[in-house]
Motif scaffolding. Sequence first.
Motif, PDB file in Angstrom:
ATOM      1  N   SER A 146       0.839  -1.191   0.000  1.00 18.00           N
ATOM      2  CA  SER A 146       0.000   0.000   0.000  1.00 18.00           C
ATOM      3  C   SER A 146       0.877   1.245   0.000  1.00 18.00           C
ATOM      4  N   PRO A 147       1.175   1.819  -1.180  1.00 15.11           N
ATOM      5  CA  PRO A 147       1.986   3.033  -1.256  1.00 15.11           C
ATOM      6  C   PRO A 147       1.406   4.156  -0.405  1.00 15.11           C
ATOM      7  N   GLU A 148       2.293   4.893   0.245  1.00  8.00           N
ATOM      8  CA  GLU A 148       1.962   6.041   1.093  1.00  8.00           C
ATOM      9  C   GLU A 148       1.320   5.657   2.417  1.00  8.00           C
ATOM     10  N   SER A 149       1.217   4.364   2.714  1.00  5.16           N
ATOM     11  CA  SER A 149       0.688   3.945   4.016  1.00  5.16           C
ATOM     12  C   SER A 149       1.725   4.101   5.112  1.00  5.16           C
ATOM     13  N   THR A 150       3.006   4.126   4.736  1.00  4.57           N
ATOM     14  CA  THR A 150       4.103   4.283   5.692  1.00  4.57           C
ATOM     15  C   THR A 150       5.145   5.210   5.079  1.00  4.57           C
ATOM     16  N   ASP A 151       6.158   5.560   5.873  1.00  3.36           N
ATOM     17  CA  ASP A 151       7.298   6.297   5.342  1.00  3.36           C
ATOM     18  C   ASP A 151       8.573   5.576   5.750  1.00  3.36           C
ATOM     19  N   VAL A 152       9.711   6.148   5.409  1.00  3.21           N
ATOM     20  CA  VAL A 152      10.981   5.436   5.610  1.00  3.21           C
ATOM     21  C   VAL A 152      11.352   5.289   7.082  1.00  3.21           C
ATOM     22  N   ASN A 153      10.672   6.003   7.960  1.00  2.86           N
ATOM     23  CA  ASN A 153      10.970   5.907   9.390  1.00  2.86           C
ATOM     24  C   ASN A 153       9.893   5.169  10.175  1.00  2.86           C
ATOM     25  N   THR A 154       8.940   4.542   9.492  1.00  6.98           N
ATOM     26  CA  THR A 154       7.862   3.846  10.191  1.00  6.98           C
ATOM     27  C   THR A 154       8.400   2.634  10.944  1.00  6.98           C
ATOM     28  N   PRO A 155       8.159   2.547  12.257  1.00  6.40           N
ATOM     29  CA  PRO A 155       8.650   1.383  13.013  1.00  6.40           C
ATOM     30  C   PRO A 155       7.840   0.134  12.702  1.00  6.40           C
ATOM     31  N   ILE A 156       8.442  -1.022  12.971  1.00  4.47           N
ATOM     32  CA  ILE A 156       7.784  -2.295  12.700  1.00  4.47           C
ATOM     33  C   ILE A 156       6.481  -2.430  13.482  1.00  4.47           C
ATOM     34  N   GLU A 157       6.432  -1.864  14.695  1.00  3.82           N
ATOM     35  CA  GLU A 157       5.193  -1.928  15.488  1.00  3.82           C
ATOM     36  C   GLU A 157       4.002  -1.392  14.704  1.00  3.82           C
ATOM     37  N   ASP A 158       4.190  -0.271  14.000  1.00  7.26           N
ATOM     38  CA  ASP A 158       3.099   0.327  13.238  1.00  7.26           C
ATOM     39  C   ASP A 158       2.738  -0.520  12.022  1.00  7.26           C
ATOM     40  N   VAL A 159       3.752  -1.079  11.376  1.00  7.51           N
ATOM     41  CA  VAL A 159       3.500  -1.939  10.211  1.00  7.51           C
ATOM     42  C   VAL A 159       2.682  -3.163  10.621  1.00  7.51           C
ATOM     43  N   LEU A 160       3.033  -3.763  11.751  1.00 10.79           N
ATOM     44  CA  LEU A 160       2.302  -4.929  12.236  1.00 10.79           C
ATOM     45  C   LEU A 160       0.878  -4.563  12.651  1.00 10.79           C
ATOM     46  N   ARG A 161       0.691  -3.342  13.108  1.00  8.12           N
ATOM     47  CA  ARG A 161      -0.640  -2.921  13.540  1.00  8.12           C
ATOM     48  C   ARG A 161      -1.573  -2.705  12.350  1.00  8.12           C
ATOM     49  N   ILE A 162      -1.089  -2.038  11.300  1.00 10.74           N
ATOM     50  CA  ILE A 162      -1.962  -1.728  10.167  1.00 10.74           C
ATOM     51  C   ILE A 162      -1.929  -2.804   9.082  1.00 10.74           C
ATOM     52  N   ARG A 163      -0.939  -3.700   9.166  1.00 11.71           N
ATOM     53  CA  ARG A 163      -0.770  -4.786   8.191  1.00 11.71           C
ATOM     54  C   ARG A 163      -0.668  -4.260   6.758  1.00 11.71           C
ATOM     55  N   LYS A 164      -0.025  -3.124   6.602  1.00 10.57           N
ATOM     56  CA  LYS A 164       0.201  -2.519   5.298  1.00 10.57           C
ATOM     57  C   LYS A 164       1.619  -1.966   5.253  1.00 10.57           C
ATOM     58  N   GLY A 165       2.111  -1.753   4.028  1.00  8.41           N
ATOM     59  CA  GLY A 165       3.426  -1.156   3.911  1.00  8.41           C
ATOM     60  C   GLY A 165       3.904  -1.143   2.477  1.00  8.41           C
ATOM     61  N   VAL A 166       5.125  -0.684   2.314  1.00  9.67           N
ATOM     62  CA  VAL A 166       5.781  -0.699   1.010  1.00  9.67           C
ATOM     63  C   VAL A 166       7.030  -1.571   1.113  1.00  9.67           C
ATOM     64  N   CYS A 167       7.834  -1.578   0.061  1.00 10.50           N
ATOM     65  CA  CYS A 167       8.896  -2.581  -0.017  1.00 10.50           C
ATOM     66  C   CYS A 167       9.865  -2.526   1.156  1.00 10.50           C
ATOM     67  N   GLN A 168      10.184  -1.305   1.649  1.00  6.30           N
ATOM     68  CA  GLN A 168      11.135  -1.274   2.766  1.00  6.30           C
ATOM     69  C   GLN A 168      10.548  -1.867   4.031  1.00  6.30           C
ATOM     70  N   ASP A 169       9.208  -1.826   4.174  1.00  8.48           N
ATOM     71  CA  ASP A 169       8.576  -2.433   5.349  1.00  8.48           C
ATOM     72  C   ASP A 169       8.619  -3.956   5.269  1.00  8.48           C
ATOM     73  N   PHE A 170       8.349  -4.511   4.087  1.00  6.93           N
ATOM     74  CA  PHE A 170       8.496  -5.952   3.892  1.00  6.93           C
ATOM     75  C   PHE A 170       9.932  -6.378   4.204  1.00  6.93           C
ATOM     76  N   ALA A 171      10.897  -5.574   3.722  1.00  7.87           N
ATOM     77  CA  ALA A 171      12.303  -5.921   3.922  1.00  7.87           C
ATOM     78  C   ALA A 171      12.689  -5.834   5.400  1.00  7.87           C
ATOM     79  N   HIS A 172      12.301  -4.764   6.071  1.00  9.32           N
ATOM     80  CA  HIS A 172      12.656  -4.613   7.486  1.00  9.32           C
ATOM     81  C   HIS A 172      12.054  -5.728   8.336  1.00  9.32           C
TER      82      HIS A 172
END
Length: 281
Positions: free
Chosen positions: A159-185
Motif C-alpha cells: 500500500s503506497p503512502e501507508s508508511t514512510d521510511v521511518n515507520t517502526p515495525i510496530e506500526d507496520v504490524l498494527r496496520i498490516r500494510k506497507g511498502v517494499c522497505q517495510d516488507f524488507a525490514h
Amino acid sequence: MKDFYIEYIIVNKYEQPVRKANFQILVVPDSNAVNSIQDQEVSCSVSGEMHRSKNPFGFEILSIYAGQPFTDFWFKFKARVQVQDINPFVVSPLLPGDEYKQLMALDFQIDNHLFLTSTDLTHLPFGFLDTFPKYSNKLQVFDYLLQLNNYLYRMLEYSPESTDVNTPIEDVLRIRKGVCQDFAHLFISVCRENKIPARYVSGYLDQGAEFLGSGQLHAWVEAYIPELGWVGFDATNNLLADHHYIKIAHGTDYRDCSPIVGVLETLGMQKSTHTVTVTNQ
C-alpha cells in the motif's frame, strides 16, 4: 544476459533559498558477478564540485557540493547495465543440522554480528516472534526463508503512502500494510531473531515484468545460507532476487541505503520527487 537501461531523476524544490549544500547520492548500480555497468551519465543543476567515493559497505557514492544559493535542485543518472541470467533456487550441500550448528557457532555470530544485530528499524516487538514461521535444525535454511517470504507476502498488503521510511515495525504490524522497505525490514527482523544474518538491499527492478514496487527504487533482503552465501528474497512480490533485480547497495537497514542524504543551509520546507525508469532491451 539482459541489457537494462536505467534513468533515475531527483527533483528538489525549496521554500527558501539554499545557501550551501552537500549531497551524497547512492544510486549507481553495484558492479559484481551479476551486474556490469556498460555506460553511465551523470548531470545535475548545480555547478559545484562532484566526486566519487565508497561508503562504509564499499558501494559508490556521488558527492555534490553546491556553494552558490539555489531554490531548485535536480540530479539525473543514466546507465546501461548488463545483468547475467541466474537461477536463484539453490541447494545446500549441508544437512539441516549442520547448517544450524554453523549459524549457532559463536565465531560465526561474531563474524556476522553487523547483520545479526537489530536496529531501531529492524527491531521486532516483544512477543511477536511466535507469530512467524519458526526456524529449527529440522529445516534447510533456504526452505525456511522461502516459507518466511511467502508468509510476509500474504501477511502485509502492499500500500503506497501507508508508511514512510521511518515507520517502526510496530506500526507496520498494527496496520498490516506497507511498502517494499517495510516488507524488507520485517523479513530482516525475523531472520535476525532466528540467528540468520540478513541485510537490507536497495536497487532497481525490471519495470517490464510488472512487479510491485518497480516504480521507484526497490528494496529486498539478502540472507546468509551456510556454504551458499548471500541469497536475495523479495517478500513484496514473494520472489527470489534474480536477473530482474539490479542491486545498488546493501546495509543494516534503509538508512544505510538511502538514495540521497544532504546537509543544507536553509530554512523552510522542501518538496522532493524521485522518478525511476527501467527498460529491458
